[in-house]
Motif scaffolding. Structure first.
Motif, PDB file in Angstrom:
ATOM      1  N   UNK A 213      42.822  34.627  36.653  1.00  0.00           N
ATOM      2  CA  UNK A 213      42.109  35.718  35.988  1.00  0.00           C
ATOM      3  C   UNK A 213      40.607  35.572  36.078  1.00  0.00           C
ATOM      4  N   UNK A 214      40.086  34.398  35.743  1.00  0.00           N
ATOM      5  CA  UNK A 214      38.640  34.267  35.538  1.00  0.00           C
ATOM      6  C   UNK A 214      37.874  33.552  36.651  1.00  0.00           C
ATOM      7  N   UNK A 215      38.539  32.763  37.487  1.00  0.00           N
ATOM      8  CA  UNK A 215      37.817  32.065  38.550  1.00  0.00           C
ATOM      9  C   UNK A 215      37.315  33.051  39.601  1.00  0.00           C
ATOM     10  N   UNK A 216      36.098  32.844  40.041  1.00  0.00           N
ATOM     11  CA  UNK A 216      35.489  33.752  41.014  1.00  0.00           C
ATOM     12  C   UNK A 216      36.083  33.559  42.402  1.00  0.00           C
ATOM     13  N   UNK A 217      36.228  34.676  43.108  1.00  0.00           N
ATOM     14  CA  UNK A 217      36.676  34.649  44.494  1.00  0.00           C
ATOM     15  C   UNK A 217      35.572  35.253  45.357  1.00  0.00           C
ATOM     16  N   UNK A 218      35.542  34.964  46.662  1.00  0.00           N
ATOM     17  CA  UNK A 218      34.537  35.569  47.536  1.00  0.00           C
ATOM     18  C   UNK A 218      34.578  37.100  47.433  1.00  0.00           C
ATOM     19  N   UNK A 219      33.428  37.720  47.404  1.00  0.00           N
ATOM     20  CA  UNK A 219      33.340  39.176  47.223  1.00  0.00           C
ATOM     21  C   UNK A 219      34.167  39.930  48.270  1.00  0.00           C
ATOM     22  N   UNK A 220      34.221  39.396  49.495  1.00  0.00           N
ATOM     23  CA  UNK A 220      34.959  40.086  50.558  1.00  0.00           C
ATOM     24  C   UNK A 220      36.454  40.174  50.268  1.00  0.00           C
ATOM     25  N   UNK A 221      36.963  39.314  49.377  1.00  0.00           N
ATOM     26  CA  UNK A 221      38.389  39.317  49.053  1.00  0.00           C
ATOM     27  C   UNK A 221      38.715  40.129  47.798  1.00  0.00           C
ATOM     28  N   UNK A 222      37.686  40.646  47.121  1.00  0.00           N
ATOM     29  CA  UNK A 222      37.942  41.361  45.873  1.00  0.00           C
ATOM     30  C   UNK A 222      38.495  42.753  46.129  1.00  0.00           C
ATOM     31  N   UNK A 223      39.581  43.082  45.423  1.00  0.00           N
ATOM     32  CA  UNK A 223      40.173  44.415  45.445  1.00  0.00           C
ATOM     33  C   UNK A 223      40.420  44.830  43.999  1.00  0.00           C
ATOM     34  N   UNK A 224      39.963  46.021  43.633  1.00  0.00           N
ATOM     35  CA  UNK A 224      40.132  46.491  42.263  1.00  0.00           C
ATOM     36  C   UNK A 224      41.598  46.488  41.839  1.00  0.00           C
ATOM     37  N   UNK A 225      42.487  46.877  42.753  1.00  0.00           N
ATOM     38  CA  UNK A 225      43.910  46.953  42.413  1.00  0.00           C
ATOM     39  C   UNK A 225      44.542  45.572  42.247  1.00  0.00           C
ATOM     40  N   UNK A 226      43.815  44.512  42.657  1.00  0.00           N
ATOM     41  CA  UNK A 226      44.307  43.144  42.483  1.00  0.00           C
ATOM     42  C   UNK A 226      43.593  42.410  41.354  1.00  0.00           C
TER      43      UNK A 226
END
Length: 245
Positions: free
Chosen positions: A116-129
């Motif tokens: 939930x809270x750990x940051x992921x690389x911006x390129x992997x971010x998807x709103x639906x995920x």
């Protein structure tokens, strides 16, 4: 050799995780494979272990030449990949808790990943995920809130012990740490987020269903990679040995 243990709590049962993880790995590998880079499956077959019985052995090549920093590219071939070998004697793993067990006193590097809270690389971010807004129509679970692992039912913890070896004098320690931080951590975190976010797509599948899905996507992914590599030189790849137990 640098060994780290990653612990990832999930709002799933152990049996759900078995299906969800197989589905996620296949789909994630397929979506991340393009331009000659991604996950090539070399072997995926049943294997019997003398202690744990029948399980599944997989060997993969993770092609990532373009993702390497300049200080590594100076010392490795143009076609570079990590070799990952995994033995899955399901459910031979400690999963029925909240990640608090001490498996072995000798393990000094234990990393808790929070889907939930750990940051992921911006390129992997998807709103639906994004699990802070995710909700499963099939199970009624979600969204996740801060402190969710102490409140969620069901809950389990996946333990991933990963050994990384890059035996090149002067570069070993720095490179092994880089692979853990930039490659292994991100793959585990993004993948496990997706396994939860995609619950409604795999929930209800049988093991036979997900194995068919896995085989189909592996063939598609391998064909994409082989087609692209055929256009490149036949320079040998430099392999890292990564053993995921």
């Amino acid at each position: 050799m640098l060994m780290k243990e990653y612990r990832i709590c999930m709002p799933l049962t152990v049996e759900e995780y078995r299906i969800g993880q197989l589905y996620m790995i296949s789909r994630h590998s397929s979506e991340q494979s393009h331009g000659g880079e991604g996950v090539e499956v070399i072997c995926n077959e049943p294997q019997t272990h003398p202690q744990h019985g029948l399980g599944q052995f997989t060997e993969k090549r993770i092609h990532l030449s373009s993702k390497l920093p300049s200080w590594i590219k100076m010392f490795v071939p143009r076609i570079f990949y990590i070799t990952e070998k995994a033995w899955n004697f399901y459910p031979y793993t400690i999963t029925d808790d909240k990640g608090d067990d001490n498996l072995e006193a000798m393990l000094t590097v234990v990393i808790h990943l929070d889907i939930l809270s750990d940051k992921i690389p911006e390129k992997h971010y998807e709103q639906k995920e994004d699990l802070s807004s995710w909700r499963s129509a099939k199970t009624g679970r979600g969204p996740l809130r801060a402190g969710w692992r102490n409140e969620s039912l069901p809950v389990m913890c996946s333990y991933k012990r990963v050994e990384c070896s890059f035996e090149v004098y002067g570069l070993q320690g720095k490179t092994e740490e880089f692979i853990h931080k930039v490659n292994i951590r991100d793959i585990l975190l993004v993948g496990h987020r997706q396994a939860v976010a995609w619950t409604d797509e795999w929930h209800g599948m049988t093991l036979e269903d997900v194995r068919r899905f896995e085989k189909e996507l592996q063939e598609q992914t391998n064909n994409k990679l082989k087609s692209k590599h055929a256009q490149k030189s036949d320079q040998c790849g430099k392999a890292l040995s990564v053993f995921n137990k």
